[in-house]
Design an enzyme around this catalytic site. Structure first.
Site, PDB file in Angstrom:
ATOM      1  N   GLU A 122       0.826  -1.205   0.000  1.00  0.00           N
ATOM      2  CA  GLU A 122       0.000   0.000   0.000  1.00  0.00           C
ATOM      3  C   GLU A 122       0.861   1.256   0.000  1.00  0.00           C
ATOM      4  O   GLU A 122       0.618   2.178  -0.770  1.00  0.00           O
ATOM      5  CB  GLU A 122      -0.933   0.000   1.222  1.00  0.00           C
ATOM      6  CG  GLU A 122      -1.793   1.227   1.359  1.00  0.00           C
ATOM      7  CD  GLU A 122      -2.844   1.387   0.253  1.00  0.00           C
ATOM      8  OE1 GLU A 122      -3.314   2.519   0.067  1.00  0.00           O
ATOM      9  OE2 GLU A 122      -3.182   0.406  -0.430  1.00  0.00           O
ATOM     10  N   GLY A 127      18.512   6.934  -0.588  1.00  0.00           N
ATOM     11  CA  GLY A 127      19.785   6.635  -1.226  1.00  0.00           C
ATOM     12  C   GLY A 127      20.710   5.783  -0.377  1.00  0.00           C
ATOM     13  O   GLY A 127      21.845   5.533  -0.759  1.00  0.00           O
ATOM     14  N   GLY A 147      14.769   1.722   1.162  1.00  0.00           N
ATOM     15  CA  GLY A 147      13.635   1.319   0.317  1.00  0.00           C
ATOM     16  C   GLY A 147      13.839  -0.051  -0.280  1.00  0.00           C
ATOM     17  O   GLY A 147      12.938  -0.894  -0.264  1.00  0.00           O
ATOM     18  N   TYR A 178      12.013   1.578  -9.025  1.00  0.00           N
ATOM     19  CA  TYR A 178      11.329   0.297  -9.186  1.00  0.00           C
ATOM     20  C   TYR A 178      11.834  -0.453 -10.413  1.00  0.00           C
ATOM     21  O   TYR A 178      12.031  -1.664 -10.369  1.00  0.00           O
ATOM     22  CB  TYR A 178       9.814   0.501  -9.267  1.00  0.00           C
ATOM     23  CG  TYR A 178       9.202   1.083  -8.014  1.00  0.00           C
ATOM     24  CD1 TYR A 178       9.690   0.767  -6.754  1.00  0.00           C
ATOM     25  CD2 TYR A 178       8.141   1.974  -8.080  1.00  0.00           C
ATOM     26  CE1 TYR A 178       9.140   1.300  -5.606  1.00  0.00           C
ATOM     27  CE2 TYR A 178       7.569   2.512  -6.937  1.00  0.00           C
ATOM     28  CZ  TYR A 178       8.079   2.175  -5.702  1.00  0.00           C
ATOM     29  OH  TYR A 178       7.535   2.698  -4.574  1.00  0.00           O
TER      30      TYR A 178
END
Length: 157
Positions: free
Chosen positions: A83, A93, A97, A131
């Protein structure tokens, strides 16, 4: 470091959700309360899950992944729908993530799930580039539909 969220994380998760809404130019839409989030994550019937990225030096949460299970009728197994993925600007960086996504991919593999998917805003080119760098592919043949507010009430009537 990536870890599952715990009840004490709810306030920082709310802050991260609001920061994400601000980044996505929709701060007025982040209406979740701490009580709602606590119930969704830690109530008797959790419907959502969260992982927190913690800064190695400070020990402070710097990012999150909020997710829930979806289901593929074609594959006959669950998957993970991400979500929200958010890392605070000062911590970007540094691999947080990617580490959050890696943890969700690990959960998918461990549990036999066949997909990890999410949406991204068309204007968010930094996210899209990130991504793509990890092998994610856009699903351009699909269009997202949503029914909310008055249209939801009318449909339910």
């Amino acid at each position: 470091m990536i870890r599952p969220a715990v009840p004490a994380d709810v306030p920082v998760l709310i802050d991260l959700i609001r920061e994400l809404a601000e980044y996505e130019k929709a701060p007025q839409e982040a209406k979740a309360t701490p009580a709602q989030l606590h119930e969704a994550l830690f109530g008797p019937h959790p419907a959502a899950f969260a992982h927190v990225a913690v800064d190695d030096e400070s020990g402070e949460p710097v990012g999150m992944a909020m997710w829930f299970l979806n289901f593929s009728t074609w594959h006959g197994v669950h998957g993970i729908y991400l979500e929200d993925l958010y890392v605070r600007p000062a911590a970007r960086g540094k691999g947080h993530g990617k580490a959050l996504l890696r943890e969700l991919a690990r959960i998918c593999r461990e549990r036999g799930y066949t997909r990890l998917q999410w949406w991204v805003l068309n204007w968010n080119t930094p996210a899209i580039d990130f991504y793509r760098s990890i092998g994610a592919k856009p699903m351009n043949d699909w269009t997202v539909y949503r029914v909310t507010d008055d249209a939801l009430a009318a449909l339910a009537a």
